[in-house]
Design a protein around this motif. Structure first.
Motif, PDB file in Angstrom:
ATOM      1  N   TYR A 212       4.805   5.373  14.193  1.00  0.00           N
ATOM      2  CA  TYR A 212       4.009   4.475  15.270  1.00  0.00           C
ATOM      3  C   TYR A 212       2.823   5.117  15.646  1.00  0.00           C
TER       4      TYR A 212
ATOM      5  N   ARG B 122       1.408   8.003  14.807  1.00  0.00           N
ATOM      6  CA  ARG B 122       0.516   8.986  13.819  1.00  0.00           C
ATOM      7  C   ARG B 122       0.111   8.133  12.656  1.00  0.00           C
ATOM      8  N   MET B 123       1.059   6.979  12.199  1.00  0.00           N
ATOM      9  CA  MET B 123       0.597   6.254  11.097  1.00  0.00           C
ATOM     10  C   MET B 123       0.254   4.728  11.479  1.00  0.00           C
ATOM     11  N   LYS B 124       0.438   4.382  12.683  1.00  0.00           N
ATOM     12  CA  LYS B 124       0.118   3.092  13.053  1.00  0.00           C
ATOM     13  C   LYS B 124       0.756   2.103  12.711  1.00  0.00           C
ATOM     14  N   LEU B 125       1.883   2.106  12.262  1.00  0.00           N
ATOM     15  CA  LEU B 125       2.695   1.063  11.416  1.00  0.00           C
ATOM     16  C   LEU B 125       4.021   0.528  12.246  1.00  0.00           C
ATOM     17  N   VAL B 126       4.172  -0.645  12.177  1.00  0.00           N
ATOM     18  CA  VAL B 126       5.244  -1.032  13.039  1.00  0.00           C
ATOM     19  C   VAL B 126       6.711  -1.022  11.876  1.00  0.00           C
TER      20      VAL B 126
ATOM     21  N   GLY C 174      10.285  -2.000  23.029  1.00  0.00           N
ATOM     22  CA  GLY C 174      10.036  -1.609  24.290  1.00  0.00           C
ATOM     23  C   GLY C 174      10.922  -0.733  24.715  1.00  0.00           C
TER      24      GLY C 174
ATOM     25  N   LEU D  16       0.542   4.990   1.433  1.00  0.00           N
ATOM     26  CA  LEU D  16      -0.420   5.490   2.517  1.00  0.00           C
ATOM     27  C   LEU D  16       0.135   7.038   2.545  1.00  0.00           C
TER      28      LEU D  16
ATOM     29  N   ASN E  94      -7.464   1.202  12.007  1.00  0.00           N
ATOM     30  CA  ASN E  94      -6.140   1.824  12.652  1.00  0.00           C
ATOM     31  C   ASN E  94      -5.814   2.711  11.901  1.00  0.00           C
ATOM     32  N   LEU E  95      -5.933   2.598  10.234  1.00  0.00           N
ATOM     33  CA  LEU E  95      -5.318   3.743   9.651  1.00  0.00           C
ATOM     34  C   LEU E  95      -6.614   4.676   9.199  1.00  0.00           C
TER      35      LEU E  95
ATOM     36  N   PHE F 169      11.747   2.691  23.338  1.00  0.00           N
ATOM     37  CA  PHE F 169      10.766   3.588  23.878  1.00  0.00           C
ATOM     38  C   PHE F 169      10.589   3.933  25.350  1.00  0.00           C
TER      39      PHE F 169
ATOM     40  N   GLY G   2       9.824  -3.568   8.465  1.00  0.00           N
ATOM     41  CA  GLY G   2       9.175  -3.723   9.806  1.00  0.00           C
ATOM     42  C   GLY G   2       9.853  -4.698  10.762  1.00  0.00           C
TER      43      GLY G   2
ATOM     44  N   PRO H 133       0.895  -1.234   0.068  1.00  0.00           N
ATOM     45  CA  PRO H 133      -0.034   0.261  -0.076  1.00  0.00           C
ATOM     46  C   PRO H 133       0.703   1.183  -0.089  1.00  0.00           C
TER      47      PRO H 133
ATOM     48  N   LEU I 104       2.967   4.418  23.166  1.00  0.00           N
ATOM     49  CA  LEU I 104       4.297   3.381  23.279  1.00  0.00           C
ATOM     50  C   LEU I 104       4.638   2.912  24.423  1.00  0.00           C
TER      51      LEU I 104
ATOM     52  N   GLY J 139       4.876  -0.952  25.493  1.00  0.00           N
ATOM     53  CA  GLY J 139       6.160  -1.498  26.017  1.00  0.00           C
ATOM     54  C   GLY J 139       5.905  -2.412  27.279  1.00  0.00           C
TER      55      GLY J 139
ATOM     56  N   ASN K 259       7.153  -2.246   4.751  1.00  0.00           N
ATOM     57  CA  ASN K 259       7.401  -2.901   5.899  1.00  0.00           C
ATOM     58  C   ASN K 259       5.868  -4.043   5.862  1.00  0.00           C
ATOM     59  N   LEU K 260       4.963  -3.822   4.697  1.00  0.00           N
ATOM     60  CA  LEU K 260       3.947  -4.797   4.734  1.00  0.00           C
ATOM     61  C   LEU K 260       4.126  -5.831   3.573  1.00  0.00           C
TER      62      LEU K 260
ATOM     63  N   THR L  91      -1.898  13.071   7.008  1.00  0.00           N
ATOM     64  CA  THR L  91      -2.170  14.466   6.822  1.00  0.00           C
ATOM     65  C   THR L  91      -1.598  15.191   8.089  1.00  0.00           C
TER      66      THR L  91
ATOM     67  N   ARG M 248       9.192   7.288  16.325  1.00  0.00           N
ATOM     68  CA  ARG M 248       7.723   7.492  17.280  1.00  0.00           C
ATOM     69  C   ARG M 248       6.541   8.212  16.296  1.00  0.00           C
TER      70      ARG M 248
ATOM     71  N   LYS N 132       2.791  -6.016  10.829  1.00  0.00           N
ATOM     72  CA  LYS N 132       3.402  -4.981  11.062  1.00  0.00           C
ATOM     73  C   LYS N 132       2.493  -3.611  11.306  1.00  0.00           C
ATOM     74  N   LEU N 133       1.461  -3.728  12.159  1.00  0.00           N
ATOM     75  CA  LEU N 133       0.407  -2.760  12.306  1.00  0.00           C
ATOM     76  C   LEU N 133       0.252  -2.481  13.758  1.00  0.00           C
ATOM     77  N   VAL N 134       0.457  -1.204  14.038  1.00  0.00           N
ATOM     78  CA  VAL N 134      -0.009  -0.798  15.386  1.00  0.00           C
ATOM     79  C   VAL N 134      -1.369  -0.817  15.592  1.00  0.00           C
TER      80      VAL N 134
END
Lengths: 377, 377
Positions: free
Chosen positions: A317, A319-323, A371, A39, B69-70, A374, A363, A37, B367, B371, A69-70, A42, A314, B321-323
């Motif tokens: 994680y 704002r985009m919710k991605l690992v 952990g 993405l 989540n996105l 952060f 990812g 994807p 986060l 953790g 990462n996907l 904003t 950070r 790989k999703l938060v």
């Protein structure tokens, strides 16, 4: 056991290191990889377009994120690995004597994403994969690579020891070496993501513009740069187009070898850095260098600090919710925090700004490592 | 300050609680929300189709994940909030006297995703939003909601105290109450995701099948169930189609009120659970209940343990790989670990198996909290 034989070298029909080569690679690997994807966010686009300080550069940047990462195995490396295997299959069709390269398999040394990528690509074609890993590699990485069906060969941690282990595997099995980045097939495979990005952004823009507006395209792409396979591949994918390609590196302990080489005109062949962007600790390879620097297909190189990488991590994680792994966000960190890059965009783009593509390259990071990252203040 | 006046009640033109109502909602909110990606994951699909134990159920499940989540503000709640605001705008066009509902604003009590969603939706239309939050809410949540331009009103933590604070806001400002789930406009807004999912899966399948195969569609969807706004909305979106809708809840400390009510025939009106799935601590609301149970639009309810939620959470982080927040994975936990659900699918679907849609409902988790979750053994 078959006799050891020399590993095949690219035949005259090997694809050229050009944009056309990337187009051909894309068709070859399409059945095996995900169209990941694209993405937008904003908040991050607004942040990128806000000066960091009262005197700071004030570019207009619209960000587009390519979510590798996907990708399969959790990183872009699947592209290059599948392409390398498909090219081998094209060049050396199986014979009936049972002693062709397929039964002898492939080999590489990697403790990271390339190991898993090659293991998966080989297994998909029923080809044995021998992966040389330092015996001190973390158990989850060993388990993941073994999970893709690879034969793990342990070695010492120095590059001499690893190379000796690879040579031994080749001597005893006749396996074909597939290096992680310094190889034309790998570079062309990684380049396919650049072509996908440009098309996905164009589609997205076409949906937003009035039908009478002139068609727009990505103004630039930033990719992370370690060995340079992805950066040079994406640069090839944009060859002869209006999309400029830039490389991003960590500056910690000299991991910005690509940038230093690029601006001094001399490739730096050794790096010893423990940057948190652990995928980018390697020096740029010779073939990537020829594309990045000698053919001038990369328009510039930028670097960022460890704190800037953590801050970008950070944001992705939260704002985009991605690992993503730390290496994945160095391009975003350049766009948000590198004043040289930001001033350049402001100067070149003026009020119209840039549509900027960023590659979130992978990812693969353990939850425990995250952990720790952060938990620090 | 304008005189307080009664808040508008839905006019006769309010959309019906039917599939057609969801279609209309979708058109209304399209300019404001993301069509979130639909993802698949080979590993999780394989896991879901593998018996957990030698004697365990062995259904064939092909999983599709709807990535809310996105969504904007990081959770599906944006859908309902934008729909509620758009419906208010439709029913009460602005007048020129400056004392209409727009200037009086909207109000809700929430310390979670609905607070941010309503704040964003209101700001987008230039309408003030008053959000009542317990004064013990975490500073990041307060900051996030304030960041969307809302006026935060602090209250005590009990529901009586919160409702008193809301009544006070209404008395002093004349703001319109937009509750988090027990409201037709909210339910219809959340339902839009169901329609999107079914279409996205159909598109994906069309790309994979030979042109002569009969068209397939999602066999079932599982959504998390807290107050029931999303579950009942998605159920409406599938009304009269062949897609069955199920609800998933945590079982910890009685948070499976929806399931207990569903199988006893009596809605449970109070819940006091500290499940890690903190978005699902509320009892099912009256209007969602009428759709879920009385109209029989939900085909079944299932629950999972805290450990099953944590295991599913880890899989989504490591493999997709999703938060996501813990509440987001209860549907996946049901598909992977609930033997009643799995045995039912095996029985009903036979060898053909099911194409199963799962809603990853949100990704708003700090986060630091993450953790902590994964630092535990």
């Amino acid at each position: 056991m078959t006799d050891p034989t020399p590993t095949p070298t690219p035949s005259p029909s090997a694809p050229p290191l050009t944009r056309a080569g990337v187009v051909a690679a894309r068709a070859l690997i399409a059945p095996y990889i995900h169209t990941t994807p694209l993405l937008t966010c904003t908040t991050l686009t607004a942040l990128a377009s806000t000066p960091r300080s009262p005197g700071g550069a004030s570019p207009t940047l619209r960000l587009y994120f390519k979510c590798e990462n996907l990708q399969r195995i959790g990183a872009f490396k699947a592209r290059g690995a599948f392409h390398a295997i498909e090219q081998l299959k094209l060049r050396s069709p199986p014979n009936n004597e049972g002693n062709d390269w397929r039964s002898r398999g492939v080999v590489t040394h990697s403790s990271g994403n390339h190991a898993q990528a090659l293991a998966l690509a080989a297994r998909t074609s029923g080809i044995p994969a021998h992966i040389v890993m330092p015996s001190i590699s973390s158990p989850p990485k060993i388990a993941a690579t073994r999970g893709y069906g690879a034969n793990i060969v342990f070695s010492g941690s120095t590059s001499t020891e690893r190379e000796a282990a690879v040579a031994e595997v080749i001597a005893s099995t006749g396996a074909t070496l597939i290096p992680p980045y310094d190889h034309p097939d790998i570079i062309l495979g990684q380049g396919t993501m650049g072509m996908e990005m440009v098309e996905q952004v164009a589609e997205l823009m076409a949906g937003q513009e009035s039908p009478s507006s002139p068609p727009r395209t990505l103004d630039a792409i930033i990719t992370p740069c370690g060995g340079g396979g992805m950066l040079s591949g994406v640069a090839l994918s944009c060859e002869g187009t209006s999309t400029r390609v830039f490389g991003a590196e960590p500056s910690f302990e000299g991991a910005d070898d690509g940038k230093r080489g690029y601006y001094s005109g001399q490739r730096i062949e050794a790096v010893k850095s423990l940057t948190i962007a652990d995928g980018l600790r390697t020096p740029v390879g010779a073939i990537p260098w020829s594309i990045i620097y000698e053919r001038r297909l990369v328009a510039g190189m930028y670097s960022v600090s460890e704190d800037e990488i953590k801050a970008a991590l950070r944001l992705v994680y939260e704002r985009m919710k991605l690992v993503v792994e730390p290496s994945a966000v160095v391009g975003l960190a350049v766009a948000l925090y590198n004043e040289d890059f930001r001033a350049m965009v402001e100067r070149e783009a003026g009020e119209a700004g840039w549509d900027l593509g960023l590659v979130l390259s992978g990812g693969n990071v353990s939850l425990e490592a995250l952990g720790k990252l952060f938990a620090e203040p």
